[in-house]
Design an enzyme around this catalytic site. Structure first.
Site, PDB file in Angstrom:
ATOM      1  N   GLU A  53      35.030  41.146  31.412  1.00  0.00           N
ATOM      2  CA  GLU A  53      36.513  40.688  31.734  1.00  0.00           C
ATOM      3  C   GLU A  53      36.383  39.923  32.810  1.00  0.00           C
ATOM      4  O   GLU A  53      36.508  40.624  33.865  1.00  0.00           O
ATOM      5  CB  GLU A  53      36.975  42.989  32.074  1.00  0.00           C
ATOM      6  CG  GLU A  53      37.278  43.423  31.549  1.00  0.00           C
ATOM      7  CD  GLU A  53      38.404  43.419  29.976  1.00  0.00           C
ATOM      8  OE1 GLU A  53      39.689  42.316  30.101  1.00  0.00           O
ATOM      9  OE2 GLU A  53      38.114  44.013  29.175  1.00  0.00           O
TER      10      GLU A  53
ATOM     11  N   CYS B  43      44.048  39.841  37.964  1.00  0.00           N
ATOM     12  CA  CYS B  43      43.501  39.827  36.857  1.00  0.00           C
ATOM     13  C   CYS B  43      45.052  39.086  35.713  1.00  0.00           C
ATOM     14  O   CYS B  43      45.023  38.028  35.600  1.00  0.00           O
ATOM     15  CB  CYS B  43      42.506  39.582  36.334  1.00  0.00           C
ATOM     16  SG  CYS B  43      42.380  41.396  35.703  1.00  0.00           S
TER      17      CYS B  43
HETATM   18  P1  NAP Z   1      33.232  38.079  41.351  1.00  0.00           P
HETATM   19  O1  NAP Z   1      32.948  37.266  42.449  1.00  0.00           O
HETATM   20  O2  NAP Z   1      33.109  37.481  40.461  1.00  0.00           O
HETATM   21  O3  NAP Z   1      32.953  39.679  41.762  1.00  0.00           O
HETATM   22  C1  NAP Z   1      32.582  40.815  40.289  1.00  0.00           C
HETATM   23  C2  NAP Z   1      31.650  41.689  41.028  1.00  0.00           C
HETATM   24  O4  NAP Z   1      30.298  40.736  40.322  1.00  0.00           O
HETATM   25  C3  NAP Z   1      30.840  41.825  41.642  1.00  0.00           C
HETATM   26  O5  NAP Z   1      30.481  42.821  42.052  1.00  0.00           O
HETATM   27  C4  NAP Z   1      30.313  41.016  42.793  1.00  0.00           C
HETATM   28  O6  NAP Z   1      29.049  41.517  43.216  1.00  0.00           O
HETATM   29  C5  NAP Z   1      29.327  40.682  41.076  1.00  0.00           C
HETATM   30  N1  NAP Z   1      28.775  39.188  41.494  1.00  0.00           N
HETATM   31  C6  NAP Z   1      28.740  38.457  41.467  1.00  0.00           C
HETATM   32  N2  NAP Z   1      28.249  37.570  41.013  1.00  0.00           N
HETATM   33  C7  NAP Z   1      27.516  37.598  40.144  1.00  0.00           C
HETATM   34  C8  NAP Z   1      26.273  37.095  39.335  1.00  0.00           C
HETATM   35  N3  NAP Z   1      25.942  36.117  39.675  1.00  0.00           N
HETATM   36  N4  NAP Z   1      25.432  38.399  38.622  1.00  0.00           N
HETATM   37  C9  NAP Z   1      25.582  39.164  38.406  1.00  0.00           C
HETATM   38  N5  NAP Z   1      27.518  39.804  39.398  1.00  0.00           N
HETATM   39  C10 NAP Z   1      27.783  39.132  40.219  1.00  0.00           C
HETATM   40  O7  NAP Z   1      35.175  38.152  41.512  1.00  0.00           O
HETATM   41  P2  NAP Z   1      35.916  38.527  42.136  1.00  0.00           P
HETATM   42  O8  NAP Z   1      36.152  37.206  42.797  1.00  0.00           O
HETATM   43  O9  NAP Z   1      35.412  39.759  43.289  1.00  0.00           O
HETATM   44  O10 NAP Z   1      37.356  38.454  41.410  1.00  0.00           O
HETATM   45  C11 NAP Z   1      37.981  38.027  41.337  1.00  0.00           C
HETATM   46  C12 NAP Z   1      37.928  37.300  39.722  1.00  0.00           C
HETATM   47  O11 NAP Z   1      38.249  38.544  38.808  1.00  0.00           O
HETATM   48  C13 NAP Z   1      38.985  36.577  39.063  1.00  0.00           C
HETATM   49  O12 NAP Z   1      38.767  35.456  38.145  1.00  0.00           O
HETATM   50  C14 NAP Z   1      40.169  37.707  38.737  1.00  0.00           C
HETATM   51  O13 NAP Z   1      41.210  37.765  37.731  1.00  0.00           O
HETATM   52  C15 NAP Z   1      39.057  38.459  38.043  1.00  0.00           C
HETATM   53  N6  NAP Z   1      39.324  40.210  37.700  1.00  0.00           N
HETATM   54  C16 NAP Z   1      39.550  40.315  35.838  1.00  0.00           C
HETATM   55  C17 NAP Z   1      39.510  41.617  35.510  1.00  0.00           C
HETATM   56  C18 NAP Z   1      40.412  41.692  34.157  1.00  0.00           C
HETATM   57  O14 NAP Z   1      40.189  42.686  33.657  1.00  0.00           O
HETATM   58  N7  NAP Z   1      40.095  40.763  33.229  1.00  0.00           N
HETATM   59  C19 NAP Z   1      40.040  42.387  36.132  1.00  0.00           C
HETATM   60  C20 NAP Z   1      40.448  42.220  37.962  1.00  0.00           C
HETATM   61  C21 NAP Z   1      39.265  40.750  38.418  1.00  0.00           C
HETATM   62  P3  NAP Z   1      29.370  40.776  45.084  1.00  0.00           P
HETATM   63  O15 NAP Z   1      30.409  41.567  45.690  1.00  0.00           O
HETATM   64  O16 NAP Z   1      27.919  41.392  45.374  1.00  0.00           O
HETATM   65  O17 NAP Z   1      28.709  39.307  44.898  1.00  0.00           O
END
Ligand code: NAP
Length: 455
Positions: A228, A262
């Site tokens: 997602e 999102c």
């Molecule tokens: P993010 O940086 O991707 O973090 C999300 C999760 O992934 C965190 O637990 C993060 O851990 C982990 N993570 C980051 N890099 C990783 C890697 N290389 N391998 C494995 N895990 C990894 O995202 P964010 O900035 O927190 O969230 C915002 C994004 O999420 C936006 O693009 C938003 O649109 C999207 N989102 C989508 C939905 C949906 O349902 N489609 C819902 C909510 C948000 P760490 O914190 O330790 O880095």
């Protein structure tokens, strides 16, 4: 990223946590696997009893959990409490319906009896984001636990206390030790967990980069994923729309969760005959909002979750302005002494090629585009790499049908804002991800769909 609670309203580091060692991770995975062997044999009634108790635990402590979310990621307190209530809803929904969703399904064939049986897979890893720290986790955990799977949570590093609270809720509800565990780990430790034989599948909600990283780690191990990811949802307003209702909803749809959702409406695509009125009304509503401390019940817009998010958003806005866009309101950081605050912003006259056309703006910034007709609206709406949700406003049945058929998105909401509902599937297409959560489709993602054929 350090695992820590850092108050986004003040910048103060409230509490820091050490990440688990490799040995501790192995112990937790072993506990999860051993628990699964027993847990998979528990009845739906037993799992439902525990999940209903979890829902009650959420309701009983909703103010406390709401404050924890506001402290760790800046969500206004009223919205945070509502998120706890929604998390209880998803628990009750699956407690009530999982049995029905997972019944054997008879299919007539050349067998004397052939049917489909849905069985649990085992230990599932969930990598979750900070923006809805409770809801995102519960919408994964409730169906997973009802199926008979067990869960391992790697939550975002800036919401460790939320992550620990969620584990505690499941334990206090009566679930066995190991049915749902929070692992305080960095994202660099995820690939090694995915490679462990005890992990059977994984889901990630978050950015494209994180999703691609998890999916490739899982791909190497031939393990299923549900992703997602981000979105830049269109919000289309056509001439025949109820303009007042559209503007009112547009403001909520853009600014929910301080603009960090999102499925927030991000690109407002308005037919030119009504575009000026729409823009004026929207700008006036944005200007009237109160930016400030998320713990204050009067606050509409709290701080962004981290300084990086603030800096990234400001850079996107500044690039658009430098390239010729205009800010009808906002366009800058808010002048508060501390914290990651950004002014509610409406950008218009966006020149072709500026970041507004392709990038996700994760904060309180509305991007306004004017189009001559429905064809142009649909074309612009579909012109990004994302395909999460879409909202469209019209009173015309033909226009409505075309919008439903032609918008490239996992969901289309007509005359309403995009929102998740436990009864309906939720997820995206294109680079917004794949797979579905919620509804009947969500609970069937992490199961063995076993075909049974009896002569
Ligand atoms: P993010 O940086 O991707 O973090 C999300 C999760 O992934 C965190 O637990 C993060 O851990 C982990 N993570 C980051 N890099 C990783 C890697 N290389 N391998 C494995 N895990 C990894 O995202 P964010 O900035 O927190 O969230 C915002 C994004 O999420 C936006 O693009 C938003 O649109 C999207 N989102 C989508 C939905 C949906 O349902 N489609 C819902 C909510 C948000 P760490 O914190 O330790 O880095």
């Amino acid at each position: 990223m350090a695992i820590a609670t850092i108050n986004p309203a003040t910048g103060e580091t409230v509490k820091e946590f050490a990440s688990l060692t490799d040995e501790e991770i192995t112990q937790r995975l072993e506990l999860a696997q051993q628990t699964f062997e027993q847990y998979r044999n528990t009845s739906f009634a037993q799992r439902a009893e525990w999940l209903n108790a979890a829902a009650q635990g959420l309701d009983d402590r909703k103010t406390e959990f709401g404050k924890l979310m506001a402290l760790e990621m800046g969500k206004p307190i009223a919205a945070a409490i509502a998120e706890v209530e929604k998390s209880a809803w998803v628990c009750r929904f699956y407690a009530e319906n999982a049995d029905k969703f997972l019944q054997d399904l008879t299919v007539e064939t050349d067998a004397s009896h052939s049917f489909i049986r849905y069985q649990p897979l085992g230990v599932i890893l969930a990598v979750m984001p900070w923006n809805f720290p409770f809801w995102q986790v519960f919408r994964f955990a409730a169906p997973a636990l009802m199926v008979g799977n067990v869960g391992i949570l790697k939550h975002a590093s800036n919401v460790p206390q939320c992550a620990l609270a969620i584990e505690e809720i499941f334990l206090q509800a009566g679930f066995p030790q190991g049915a749902f565990q929070t692992l305080l780990i960095g994202s660099d430790q995820v690939a090694q967990i995915v490679a462990d034989d005890r992990i059977k599948a994984a889901t990630l909600t978050g950015s494209e980069a994180a999703g691609a990283s998890l999916a490739s780690a899982c791909g190497k191990q031939i393990k299923k994923t549900v992703l997602e990811l981000g979105g830049s949802d269109p919000f289309i307003v056509l001439e025949s729309a109820d303009l007042e209702a559209a503007v009112e909803t547009a403001v909520t749809a853009r600014l929910i969760n301080n603009g960090q959702s999102c499925i927030a409406a991000k690109r407002f695509i308005v037919q030119e005959s009504i575009a000026e009125t729409f823009a004026e009304k929207m700008a006036a509503k944005f200007a009237a909002l109160k930016v400030g401390d998320p713990m204050n019940p009067d606050t509409n817009i709290g701080p962004l979750a981290t300084p990086d998010i603030l800096n990234d958003l400001d850079a996107q806005v500044k690039t658009c302005l430098q390239q010729g866009a205009k800010a009808l309101v906002g366009g800058d950081r808010a002048t508060l002494p501390n914290g990651n605050y950004y002014l509610p912003t409406v950008l218009t006259d966006l020149p072709a090629g500026c970041p507004a056309y392709q990038e996700e703006f994760f904060g309180p910034v509305a991007l306004l585009f004017t189009v001559p007709n429905l064809d142009a609206a649909i074309q612009l709406a579909n012109s990004t790499s994302f395909g999460l949700g879409a909202s469209a406003w019209t009173q015309n049945a033909e226009e409505r049908d075309r919008l439903i058929n032609e918008l490239e998105a996992g969901c289309v909401f007509i005359n309403g804002m995009v929102k998740s509902d436990v009864r309906l599937p939720f997820g995206g297409i294109k680079r917004s991800g794949y797979g579905r959560e919620l509804g009947v489709d969500g609970i069937r993602e992490f199961v063995n769909i076993k075909t049974v054929w009896i002569k």
